[in-house]
Write an enzyme that holds these catalytic residues in place. Structure first.
Site, PDB file in Angstrom:
ATOM      1  N   HIS A  20       0.834  -1.209   0.000  1.00 40.21           N
ATOM      2  CA  HIS A  20       0.000   0.000   0.000  1.00 40.21           C
ATOM      3  C   HIS A  20       0.869   1.259   0.000  1.00 40.21           C
ATOM      4  CE1 HIS A  20      -3.697   2.317   1.053  1.00 40.21           C
ATOM      5  NE2 HIS A  20      -2.810   3.121   1.636  1.00 40.21           N
ATOM      6  N   GLU A  21       1.789   1.336   0.947  1.00 40.47           N
ATOM      7  CA  GLU A  21       2.635   2.525   1.065  1.00 40.47           C
ATOM      8  C   GLU A  21       3.596   2.651  -0.114  1.00 40.47           C
ATOM      9  OE1 GLU A  21       1.777   4.670   3.090  1.00 40.47           O
ATOM     10  OE2 GLU A  21       0.495   3.450   4.380  1.00 40.47           O
ATOM     11  N   HIS A  24       1.976   4.743  -2.778  1.00 45.01           N
ATOM     12  CA  HIS A  24       2.108   6.179  -2.511  1.00 45.01           C
ATOM     13  C   HIS A  24       3.531   6.662  -2.805  1.00 45.01           C
ATOM     14  CE1 HIS A  24      -1.844   6.272  -0.811  1.00 45.01           C
ATOM     15  NE2 HIS A  24      -1.533   5.641   0.313  1.00 45.01           N
TER      16      HIS A  24
END
Length: 339
Positions: A20-21, A24
Site C-alpha cells: 500500500h505505502e 504512494h
C-alpha cells in the site's frame, strides 16, 4: 490465540502495508515530491535507515504505515512539496495505495486459482431431489444473476446464499445463448448450517495463465462488491455490529488460514488486501478516499479548499478511526470468533 497466529498475522499485514505505502511512495517519486519518511508500522521507531533524502523505518505498532511527504501536513514553498503539486498529481499519489492493494489481491487470487483450480459460476452437479433439480436447473447452466445482482464468480453465488434465510431466490440462467429466469426456495442443510439449493460448480482443474488472470480480476471485483454490499447492510440494519471483525478476529482467522495450508493463507491475504483497498477508498476524512474526494472536488470546481481546514477535519477523522479500532477490538473480546 497462539504466538504463531500473532506472528503470521503481523507478517501478512506487514506485506499489505508495504504494498500500500509503496504505491504512494512510487507515485510521489514519479511526481517529483520529496518523501521525508517511508514507515511500516506506527508509534516508536524500532529500525531506521537514512537514504539520500528519505528515512526508511519500521515502527513498533503493526497497525498501519505512512509516507511522509514534504508539504503534506504543513505548507511549504519548496516546488517539490506535496502542497505545491496540482490536484491531479496529488490525486494520483493518494489513490495509488488502494490501487496497489487491489492489484495485489488480483495477483494473489490468480495464484490461488492456478494452484487449486477455478470454480466457475456454472452448474457442474445437481443434488437429487434438491430445489435446483425440481425447478429444472441443468448441468451446464451458467448463473448470470442472483436476486438481480450480476454474477461473475462462484463466490458471488456463495455470498448471496450465505445471507439467505429461507426466502425465495431469483436466478437468471444462461445456456446456449438463451436466458432463463427461475425462482426457487432453498432448503436448510443441518450439515452445512445454511440454506442451499443443491448445486455445485463446474471446475477448471488446470487453468491457463489467461484463465488465472481473469479469475484473479473477477474475484477482486467480487470482493469489492461484497464489501460495499456488506456496508449497505450495516447501514440499513440488515447486518449486526457483531459481524464486524477487528484486529483480534483477523489474527485468529489468519492463524486458522495458515494452519489450513499455504494457499489458504494466500487466499485470505488476498481477501484482506481487497478489503483494505476498498475501505481506503471510502470518502472518509483521514482515509485515502477522503483525499480522493477532496482532490476530485477541486479538479471539478476549480476551487481550492483551505489546507488548514482540511488538516483539522483529517485530525478529527483520524481520532474517530482510532476510537472505532478500540471499539471493534473490545467487540472481538466480548464476541470472539471461535474455531
Amino acid at each position: 490465540m497462539s504466538f504463531f497466529n500473532i506472528v503470521i498475522a503481523i507478517l501478512a499485514f506487514g506485506v499489505l502495508i508495504l504494498i500500500h505505502e509503496l504505491g504512494h511512495f512510487v507515485l510521489a517519486k514519479l511526481n517529483d515530491v520529496k518523501v521525508e519518511e517511508f514507515a511500516i508500522g506506527m508509534g516508536p521507531k524500532l529500525l531506521g535507515i537514512k537514504g539520500k533524502e528519505t528515512q526508511y523505518s519500521i515502527r513498533a505498532l503493526p497497525i498501519g504505515g505512512y509516507v511522509k511527504m514534504l508539504g503534506d501536513e504543513s505548507k511549504s514553498d519548496d516546488p517539490r512539496a506535496f502542497n505545491n503539486k496540482s490536484s491531479a498529481r496529488r490525486l494520483s499519489i493518494v489513490i495509488a495505495g488502494p490501487i496497489m492493494n487491489l492489484i495485489l489481491a488480483a495477483v494473489l487470487f490468480c495464484i490461488v486459482g492456478m494452484s487449486e483450480g477455478i470454480a466457475l459460476p456454472t452448474v457442474g452437479k445437481i443434488s437429487a431431489n434438491s430445489p435446483a433439480q425440481k425447478i429444472g436447473i441443468k448441468a451446464g447452466d451458467t448463473i448470470v444473476k442472483i436476486n438481480n445482482y450480476s454474477v461473475h464468480t462462484w463466490e458471488d453465488i456463495s455470498f448471496n446464499m450465505a445471507l439467505n434465510k429461507g426466502e425465495g431466490i431469483k436466478l437468471a440462467l444462461k445456456n446456449n445463448g438463451t436466458i432463463k429466469k427461475v425462482t426457487l426456495v432453498p432448503q436448510y442443510s443441518k450439515k452445512e448450517k445454511m440454506y442451499l439449493i443443491g448445486i455445485s460448480p463446474k471446475f477448471i482443474d488446470k487453468p491457463t495463465i489467461i484463465e488465472g488472470a481473469k479469475y484473479g480480476t473477477s474475484e477482486t471485483v467480487t470482493m469489492i462488491k461484497t464489501v460495499y454490499l456488506s456496508l449497505k447492510m450495516m447501514v440499513t440494519g440488515k447486518a449486526s455490529a457483531k459481524d464486524v471483525s477487528g484486529p483480534v478476529s483477523i489474527i485468529k482467522v489468519t492463524g486458522a488460514a495458515a494452519n489450513a495450508g499455504f494457499i489458504r493463507l494466500v487466499n485470505f491475504i488476498a481477501f484482506i488486501s481487497a478489503q483494505l483497498g476498498v475501505m481506503n477508498l471510502l470518502p472518509i476524512p483521514a482515509l485515502d478516499g477522503g483525499f480522493v474526494f477532496l482532490f476530485l472536488f477541486q479538479m471539478i470546481t476549480g476551487k481550492k479548499v483551505d489546507d488548514d481546514k482540511v488538516g483539522f477535519v483529517n485530525t478529527i477523522g483520524f481520532a474517530l478511526l482510532m476510537i472505532l479500532m478500540i471499539v471493534v477490538t473490545i467487540k472481538d473480546v466480548v464476541y470472539p470468533i471461535n474455531f
